[in-house]
Design a protein around this motif. Structure first.
Motif, PDB file in Angstrom:
ATOM      1  N   UNK A 105       3.814   9.414  -6.013  1.00 18.60           N
ATOM      2  CA  UNK A 105       3.613  10.994  -6.014  1.00 18.60           C
ATOM      3  C   UNK A 105       5.233  11.347  -6.439  1.00 18.60           C
ATOM      4  N   UNK A 106       5.629  11.110  -5.011  1.00 19.53           N
ATOM      5  CA  UNK A 106       7.360  11.416  -5.217  1.00 19.53           C
ATOM      6  C   UNK A 106       7.834  11.122  -6.162  1.00 19.53           C
ATOM      7  N   UNK A 107       7.910   9.813  -6.948  1.00 14.21           N
ATOM      8  CA  UNK A 107       9.116   9.031  -7.830  1.00 14.21           C
ATOM      9  C   UNK A 107       8.872   9.603  -9.085  1.00 14.21           C
ATOM     10  N   UNK A 108       7.167   9.560  -9.035  1.00 15.05           N
ATOM     11  CA  UNK A 108       6.283  10.500 -10.761  1.00 15.05           C
ATOM     12  C   UNK A 108       6.747  12.024 -10.778  1.00 15.05           C
ATOM     13  N   UNK A 109       7.226  12.461  -9.374  1.00 20.89           N
ATOM     14  CA  UNK A 109       7.612  14.327  -9.525  1.00 20.89           C
ATOM     15  C   UNK A 109       9.450  13.817 -10.272  1.00 20.89           C
ATOM     16  N   UNK A 110      10.012  12.697  -9.979  1.00 18.08           N
ATOM     17  CA  UNK A 110      11.856  11.962  -9.726  1.00 18.08           C
ATOM     18  C   UNK A 110      11.173  12.247 -11.290  1.00 18.08           C
ATOM     19  N   UNK A 111      10.515  11.581 -11.938  1.00 20.49           N
ATOM     20  CA  UNK A 111      10.372  10.990 -13.313  1.00 20.49           C
ATOM     21  C   UNK A 111      10.066  12.282 -14.266  1.00 20.49           C
ATOM     22  N   UNK A 112       9.072  13.190 -13.857  1.00 26.82           N
ATOM     23  CA  UNK A 112       9.125  14.459 -14.468  1.00 26.82           C
ATOM     24  C   UNK A 112      10.216  15.218 -14.636  1.00 26.82           C
ATOM     25  N   UNK A 113      10.851  15.459 -13.527  1.00 26.62           N
ATOM     26  CA  UNK A 113      11.974  16.131 -13.836  1.00 26.62           C
ATOM     27  C   UNK A 113      13.317  15.785 -14.824  1.00 26.62           C
ATOM     28  N   UNK A 123       1.095  -1.442   0.093  1.00 27.09           N
ATOM     29  CA  UNK A 123      -0.080   0.285   0.096  1.00 27.09           C
ATOM     30  C   UNK A 123       0.966   1.515   0.268  1.00 27.09           C
ATOM     31  N   UNK A 124       1.264   1.627  -1.171  1.00 27.70           N
ATOM     32  CA  UNK A 124       1.976   2.675  -1.274  1.00 27.70           C
ATOM     33  C   UNK A 124       1.612   3.529  -0.878  1.00 27.70           C
ATOM     34  N   UNK A 125       0.917   4.455  -1.775  1.00 24.90           N
ATOM     35  CA  UNK A 125      -0.162   5.453  -1.515  1.00 24.90           C
ATOM     36  C   UNK A 125      -0.313   5.751  -0.829  1.00 24.90           C
ATOM     37  N   UNK A 126       0.131   4.798   1.006  1.00 27.53           N
ATOM     38  CA  UNK A 126      -0.382   5.101   2.099  1.00 27.53           C
ATOM     39  C   UNK A 126       1.411   5.708   3.210  1.00 27.53           C
ATOM     40  N   UNK A 127       2.195   5.613   2.545  1.00 29.93           N
ATOM     41  CA  UNK A 127       3.614   5.927   2.752  1.00 29.93           C
ATOM     42  C   UNK A 127       4.020   7.084   2.458  1.00 29.93           C
ATOM     43  N   UNK A 128       4.696   7.800   3.540  1.00 31.08           N
ATOM     44  CA  UNK A 128       5.112   9.304   3.256  1.00 31.08           C
ATOM     45  C   UNK A 128       6.384   8.998   2.848  1.00 31.08           C
ATOM     46  N   UNK A 129       7.081  10.039   2.192  1.00 31.00           N
ATOM     47  CA  UNK A 129       8.776  10.644   2.303  1.00 31.00           C
ATOM     48  C   UNK A 129       8.650  11.751   2.957  1.00 31.00           C
ATOM     49  N   UNK A 130       9.040  12.171   3.046  1.00 26.37           N
ATOM     50  CA  UNK A 130       9.131  13.984   4.060  1.00 26.37           C
ATOM     51  C   UNK A 130      10.345  13.913   4.323  1.00 26.37           C
ATOM     52  N   UNK A 131      10.354  15.737   3.534  1.00 30.37           N
ATOM     53  CA  UNK A 131      12.128  16.358   3.469  1.00 30.37           C
ATOM     54  C   UNK A 131      11.531  17.982   3.145  1.00 30.37           C
ATOM     55  N   UNK A 186       5.499  17.098   2.377  1.00 28.75           N
ATOM     56  CA  UNK A 186       5.252  15.160   2.548  1.00 28.75           C
ATOM     57  C   UNK A 186       4.696  14.720   1.102  1.00 28.75           C
ATOM     58  N   UNK A 187       5.074  13.748   0.873  1.00 21.66           N
ATOM     59  CA  UNK A 187       4.881  13.581  -0.205  1.00 21.66           C
ATOM     60  C   UNK A 187       4.530  12.158  -0.372  1.00 21.66           C
TER      61      UNK A 187
END
Length: 211
Positions: free
Chosen positions: A30-38, A1-9, A25-26
């Motif tokens: 969503x965080x890895x998708x943002x890295x892919x877009x970047x 259930x990755x969508x419930x886990x967060x990466x806090x930066x 809080x991401x």
């Protein structure tokens, strides 16, 4: 259930002012998708759109249609969903499928799964799309290491991160810049109370769950 886990930066304290900078809080995906877009915008990888889970399973259904045993499947849609899940588990475990071709070909079922994987990969290779787990895997090969090295990363709720998750976070933040917060779950005590009218209690529970 990755969508419930967060990466806090960005949890940084300003010692002079005695305040904390608001963390970002991401959700992990969503965080890895943002890295892919970047990475696409910076020209580090080809522009390919990440598929949703529903779109991805359609590619699996097409892959199964090309299999010699397609006509023998009682539920191609269910088989496609299972193949999708199995493929994601392999990728999350950083398993190189081609390096284990011998093992896959050692049994009928695993040989069929391997055949589906190859058809699936061929379909995606000729398209402008990519599965999320494949995009995450490709991030490890891009020159983005330590791009967040000056900002601590806190993994919240990752009781047991997959090898792929751990590798991605280390790739972007550095292994010495990661902290974890484990969330306690579960109920300390469970008590059962009898019901005078079991059917009415079940109906009441169903009613309140919808509110």
């Amino acid at each position: 259930m990755l969508e419930r886990r967060r990466v806090v930066k960005g949890v940084v304290k300003d010692a002079a002012k005695g305040v904390w900078q608001s963390p970002e809080l991401i959700p992990f995906d969503a965080w890895t998708t943002a890295q892919w877009t970047a990475a696409i915008l910076s020209g580090k990888t080809a522009p390919r759109l990440i598929l949703t889970a529903g779109q991805d399973v359609l590619y699996w259904e097409r892959a199964l249609e090309q299999s010699p045993i397609a006509q023998t499947l009682m539920s191609p849609a269910a088989a496609a969903a299972q193949a999708q899940q199995g493929y994601q588990l392999l990728k999350q475990g950083l398993v190189d499928v081609d390096q284990h071709a011998f093992e896959f070909n050692s049994a009928v079922d695993s040989r069929a799964f391997y055949d589906w994987i190859k058809h699936y990969e061929a379909l995606l290779e000729g398209s402008e799309h990519i599965a999320l787990v494949d995009a995450q895997s490709q991030l490890l090969s891009l020159d983005n290491a330590h791009s967040d090295a000056d900002r601590p990363v806190v993994m919240v709720g990752f009781q047991s991160p997959t090898p792929l998750q751990q590798a991605i976070v280390e790739h972007y933040a550095g292994s010495n810049n990661i902290e974890s917060i484990l969330l306690s779950v579960g109920c300390k005590s469970i008590q059962f109370n009898g019901c005078n009218d079991f059917d009415q209690e079940v109906k009441a529970a169903a009613y309140w769950s919808k509110q």
